[in-house]
Structure formats: structure tokens, C-alpha cells
Design an enzyme around this catalytic site. Sequence first.
Site, mmCIF file in Angstrom:
data_model
loop_
_atom_site.group_PDB
_atom_site.id
_atom_site.type_symbol
_atom_site.label_atom_id
_atom_site.label_comp_id
_atom_site.label_asym_id
_atom_site.label_seq_id
_atom_site.Cartn_x
_atom_site.Cartn_y
_atom_site.Cartn_z
ATOM 1 N N GLY A 183 9.162 -3.666 -9.650
ATOM 2 C CA GLY A 183 8.674 -2.184 -10.095
ATOM 3 C C GLY A 183 8.865 -1.599 -8.520
ATOM 4 O O GLY A 183 7.919 -0.821 -8.420
ATOM 5 N N ASP A 193 14.000 -5.933 -16.221
ATOM 6 C CA ASP A 193 12.927 -5.950 -16.961
ATOM 7 C C ASP A 193 12.144 -7.263 -17.179
ATOM 8 O O ASP A 193 12.564 -8.166 -17.733
ATOM 9 C CB ASP A 193 13.463 -5.340 -18.578
ATOM 10 C CG ASP A 193 12.325 -5.045 -19.336
ATOM 11 O OD1 ASP A 193 11.222 -5.319 -18.973
ATOM 12 O OD2 ASP A 193 12.548 -4.329 -20.444
ATOM 13 N N ASN A 232 4.595 -6.527 -8.595
ATOM 14 C CA ASN A 232 3.996 -5.154 -8.640
ATOM 15 C C ASN A 232 4.238 -4.331 -10.043
ATOM 16 O O ASN A 232 3.513 -3.737 -10.566
ATOM 17 C CB ASN A 232 4.453 -4.610 -7.490
ATOM 18 C CG ASN A 232 4.114 -2.876 -7.740
ATOM 19 O OD1 ASN A 232 3.091 -2.482 -7.469
ATOM 20 N ND2 ASN A 232 5.428 -2.009 -8.002
ATOM 21 N N SER A 246 -6.077 -5.176 -9.969
ATOM 22 C CA SER A 246 -6.622 -3.793 -10.108
ATOM 23 C C SER A 246 -8.287 -3.749 -10.152
ATOM 24 O O SER A 246 -8.630 -4.897 -10.439
ATOM 25 C CB SER A 246 -6.363 -2.817 -11.351
ATOM 26 O OG SER A 246 -6.816 -1.863 -11.597
ATOM 27 N N TYR A 273 -5.796 -2.959 -20.755
ATOM 28 C CA TYR A 273 -5.320 -2.673 -19.339
ATOM 29 C C TYR A 273 -6.118 -3.513 -18.494
ATOM 30 O O TYR A 273 -5.774 -4.471 -17.755
ATOM 31 C CB TYR A 273 -5.096 -1.218 -19.032
ATOM 32 C CG TYR A 273 -4.717 -1.197 -17.611
ATOM 33 C CD1 TYR A 273 -3.441 -1.483 -17.192
ATOM 34 C CD2 TYR A 273 -5.596 -0.803 -16.592
ATOM 35 C CE1 TYR A 273 -2.812 -1.415 -15.652
ATOM 36 C CE2 TYR A 273 -5.213 -0.942 -15.207
ATOM 37 C CZ TYR A 273 -3.824 -0.911 -14.654
ATOM 38 O OH TYR A 273 -3.273 -1.087 -13.463
ATOM 39 N N PRO A 329 -6.491 -2.340 -6.178
ATOM 40 C CA PRO A 329 -6.631 -1.096 -5.857
ATOM 41 C C PRO A 329 -7.528 -0.369 -7.088
ATOM 42 O O PRO A 329 -7.464 -0.842 -8.236
ATOM 43 C CB PRO A 329 -5.198 -0.429 -5.960
ATOM 44 C CG PRO A 329 -4.109 -1.434 -6.026
ATOM 45 C CD PRO A 329 -4.915 -2.698 -6.679
ATOM 46 N N GLY A 330 -8.184 0.560 -6.667
ATOM 47 C CA GLY A 330 -8.633 1.802 -7.549
ATOM 48 C C GLY A 330 -7.525 2.799 -7.627
ATOM 49 O O GLY A 330 -6.466 2.555 -7.948
HETATM 50 P P1 NDP Z 1 4.193 3.323 -11.254
HETATM 51 O O1 NDP Z 1 4.257 3.833 -12.652
HETATM 52 O O2 NDP Z 1 4.477 4.411 -10.009
HETATM 53 O O3 NDP Z 1 5.164 2.180 -10.941
HETATM 54 C C1 NDP Z 1 5.132 1.265 -11.740
HETATM 55 C C2 NDP Z 1 6.764 0.481 -11.479
HETATM 56 O O4 NDP Z 1 6.557 -0.704 -12.417
HETATM 57 C C3 NDP Z 1 7.811 1.315 -11.746
HETATM 58 O O5 NDP Z 1 8.681 0.912 -10.588
HETATM 59 C C4 NDP Z 1 8.354 0.645 -12.898
HETATM 60 O O6 NDP Z 1 9.754 0.862 -12.776
HETATM 61 C C5 NDP Z 1 7.972 -0.724 -13.004
HETATM 62 N N1 NDP Z 1 7.894 -1.541 -14.039
HETATM 63 C C6 NDP Z 1 7.217 -0.989 -15.394
HETATM 64 N N2 NDP Z 1 7.736 -1.741 -16.231
HETATM 65 C C7 NDP Z 1 8.453 -2.662 -15.919
HETATM 66 C C8 NDP Z 1 9.269 -3.788 -16.483
HETATM 67 N N3 NDP Z 1 9.139 -4.030 -17.735
HETATM 68 N N4 NDP Z 1 10.185 -4.312 -15.801
HETATM 69 C C9 NDP Z 1 10.419 -3.960 -14.430
HETATM 70 N N5 NDP Z 1 9.587 -3.263 -13.814
HETATM 71 C C10 NDP Z 1 8.913 -2.198 -14.476
HETATM 72 O O7 NDP Z 1 2.814 2.834 -10.976
HETATM 73 P P2 NDP Z 1 2.066 2.391 -9.645
HETATM 74 O O8 NDP Z 1 2.810 2.015 -8.462
HETATM 75 O O9 NDP Z 1 0.809 2.791 -9.356
HETATM 76 O O10 NDP Z 1 1.890 0.798 -10.357
HETATM 77 C C11 NDP Z 1 2.169 -0.594 -9.642
HETATM 78 C C12 NDP Z 1 1.103 -1.605 -9.790
HETATM 79 O O11 NDP Z 1 0.142 -1.344 -9.299
HETATM 80 C C13 NDP Z 1 0.779 -1.772 -11.489
HETATM 81 O O12 NDP Z 1 0.927 -3.204 -11.827
HETATM 82 C C14 NDP Z 1 -0.509 -1.158 -11.645
HETATM 83 O O13 NDP Z 1 -1.188 -1.714 -12.718
HETATM 84 C C15 NDP Z 1 -0.999 -1.502 -10.504
HETATM 85 N N6 NDP Z 1 -2.423 -0.384 -10.005
HETATM 86 C C16 NDP Z 1 -1.813 0.770 -9.855
HETATM 87 C C17 NDP Z 1 -3.110 1.728 -9.728
HETATM 88 C C18 NDP Z 1 -3.140 3.201 -9.646
HETATM 89 O O14 NDP Z 1 -4.061 3.703 -9.784
HETATM 90 N N7 NDP Z 1 -1.843 3.576 -9.435
HETATM 91 C C19 NDP Z 1 -4.509 0.978 -9.179
HETATM 92 C C20 NDP Z 1 -4.409 -0.411 -9.412
HETATM 93 C C21 NDP Z 1 -3.302 -1.125 -9.794
HETATM 94 P P3 NDP Z 1 10.834 1.072 -14.006
HETATM 95 O O15 NDP Z 1 10.119 1.875 -14.974
HETATM 96 O O16 NDP Z 1 12.162 1.719 -13.259
HETATM 97 O O17 NDP Z 1 11.010 -0.360 -14.460
HETATM 98 C C1 8X3 Z 2 -5.372 1.588 -11.961
HETATM 99 C C2 8X3 Z 2 -6.879 2.166 -11.633
HETATM 100 O O1 8X3 Z 2 -8.982 2.881 -12.401
HETATM 101 O O2 8X3 Z 2 -7.011 3.489 -13.540
HETATM 102 O O3 8X3 Z 2 -5.415 -0.045 -12.242
HETATM 103 O O4 8X3 Z 2 -7.538 1.424 -13.915
HETATM 104 S S1 8X3 Z 2 -7.873 2.606 -13.237
#
Ligand code: NDP
Ligand code: 8X3
Length: 250
Positions: A9, A56, A83, A136, A149, A179-180
Site C-alpha cells: 500500500g 494486489d 500497510n 487501528s 472494518y 492509529p486513530g
Molecule cells: P490510503 O487509502 O491513503 O492508502 C491505502 C493504501 O493501500 C493505498 O496505497 C492502496 O494502494 C493500498 N491498497 C488497498 N488495497 C490494496 C490491495 N488489494 N493490494 C495492494 N494495495 C492495496 O489509506 P491510509 O494510508 O490511511 O491506510 C493505510 C493503512 O492504515 C490501512 O491498513 C488502514 O486501514 C490503516 N489505518 C488508517 C487510518 C486512517 O485514519 N487513515 C487509521 C488507522 C489505520 P492501491 O489502491 O494503489 O492498491
Molecule cells: C481508521 C480510523 O477511526 O476511522 O482505522 O476507524 S477509524
Amino acid sequence: MANIVLVTGASSGIGAATARRFVRAGARVIAAARRLDRLAALREELGEALHPVVLDVRERAPVAAMIAALPPELAAIDVLVNNAGLARGLAPAQAASLDDWEEMVDTNVKGLLYVTRAVLPGMVARGRGHVLNLGSVAGTYPYPGGNAYAGTKAFVEQFSLALRADLHGSGVRVTNIEPGMVETEFSEVRYHGDAGRAAAVYQGLTPLTGDDIAESIVWCASLPPHVNINRLEIMPTAQSFAGFAVARGG
Ligand code: NDP
Ligand code: 8X3
């Protein structure tokens, strides 16, 4: 500091910020995601230390094949940042889309398992390594509409702790990053591309940034090998807890 890092990711948000931080710290980073254009832009920005890989994580055989086909100079992965992940929808369970639920389970649970299973044997054989999973706060604290989720992130938390037990004595570390609210593309993805609704999530507060989380990830990975951070829960100061809900008159 870690030499070879795999970030899934890496095309956006926390993953892209983590790739940047590791490269700037001197590591070579295998950056995996589905969107090649994003990875190509990151390569342009960070140079040869970034090795883009279109992947993927939901596809079991290609995940294993990608790890097996890494060039020798990148094969000995020191740090895996699991991630890649997403939330889809915020409907109550009784109205939620099963397609959304399956996409979250396939990505956040099964995808994370596929990548971990492919990378771990090498780490154990080398007697060192570090797996950092993106959990998370949703894995610990429930909120309305979090349902599947939250369940996937609770899985990630417990799987991370269970890995610690299995890897006992191996020299391989495991950390669950929890993270939040982090302002990334997360909410846009959750709301199926509704940018206005996504922007409203972060309005009027200072959320965490992807780089805030990346800093913590790199910090965990750069601690001496005898130090293991099991779980790291991080929230914006503006986010906290609202207590239990009570339905009266029932
Ligand atoms: P983004 O949507 O900005 O990034 C998500 C990343 O995951 C992208 O690079 C996307 O790339 C990749 N991804 C999604 N599905 C796939 C797949 N099937 N195969 C490969 N890559 C994939 O979100 P965040 O950076 O916020 O999220 C990153 C992680 O952090 C996640 O696991 C999320 O649950 C977690 N998180 C996020 C929080 C938030 O508030 N933002 C809080 C807590 C946890 P692409 O689409 O190019 O494949
Ligand atoms: C992402 C944070 O609070 O939207 O994991 O679930 S929350």
C-alpha cells in the site's frame, strides 16, 4: 537501520510516507500497490532506492510469486510494513453491503496473511526481521458503522500478538501500529469516492498525517534488536472517547 524494507500500500497515505522515510534513512524500499502511476511517481521522487512492484495483496499466488522472484539484492527483507488496507462504507451491520465486507476481509485480513506468510520464512532463517502491521484504534474501540472494518483490525491486533508467540526466540520482531484519524485517501475510499464527505471527516480539527505514522513506524524499526514494541496506539489530540450509548425506554 533496516536495509531492505517491503511496504504494501505504498502508493498513498501512510504507505507512501513510510516509503519516503525509509528511503531517506538509507534503506532500499520495495513499494507494492495496485496503482502503477502512483508508484512510478514515487520512484521519480525517491530514485533507485525505491523498487516499485504492482501487487494486489488479495491475490494469493501472485503475492508468493512476487516475493520468490525478488532480485537477490532485495530478497533478504529486513522490515515488512503490512500497510495495504481499506475501509468500505459506514452503514450499520443490518444494512451494510456484503461486497464491502468481503473486500475489507480479503484485503485487511487475507492479504495481510498472504504477504506475511511469504516473507516470514526468510526472516526466521536469517534470525532477524521486523513485521509492522497497520491495525487501528477501530480494532480496540467500537463505533457505530465500524462493524466489519473494526473486526478486520481486531484480527490484525490479535494476529500480531500471536505472531510474537510463534516467533519466540527467532529474533523476529512484530509491532501492531494502531492509529486513530489520519488524513489520507482513507475516507475517500471508505465513502466510495465521495470527496466532499471525506473532507468533512477532517474539518475543524488537526488530524494525524501519514508522515506522523511513518515517523513512528521508522522509530519502532530503528530501535535496538532486543527492543520490541508490541502495540503502538496513536491518536490526534483532538480525538478521544465518547462513552457508552444507552437506549432509553426499552
Ligand atoms: P490510503 O487509502 O491513503 O492508502 C491505502 C493504501 O493501500 C493505498 O496505497 C492502496 O494502494 C493500498 N491498497 C488497498 N488495497 C490494496 C490491495 N488489494 N493490494 C495492494 N494495495 C492495496 O489509506 P491510509 O494510508 O490511511 O491506510 C493505510 C493503512 O492504515 C490501512 O491498513 C488502514 O486501514 C490503516 N489505518 C488508517 C487510518 C486512517 O485514519 N487513515 C487509521 C488507522 C489505520 P492501491 O489502491 O494503489 O492498491
Ligand atoms: C481508521 C480510523 O477511526 O476511522 O482505522 O476507524 S477509524
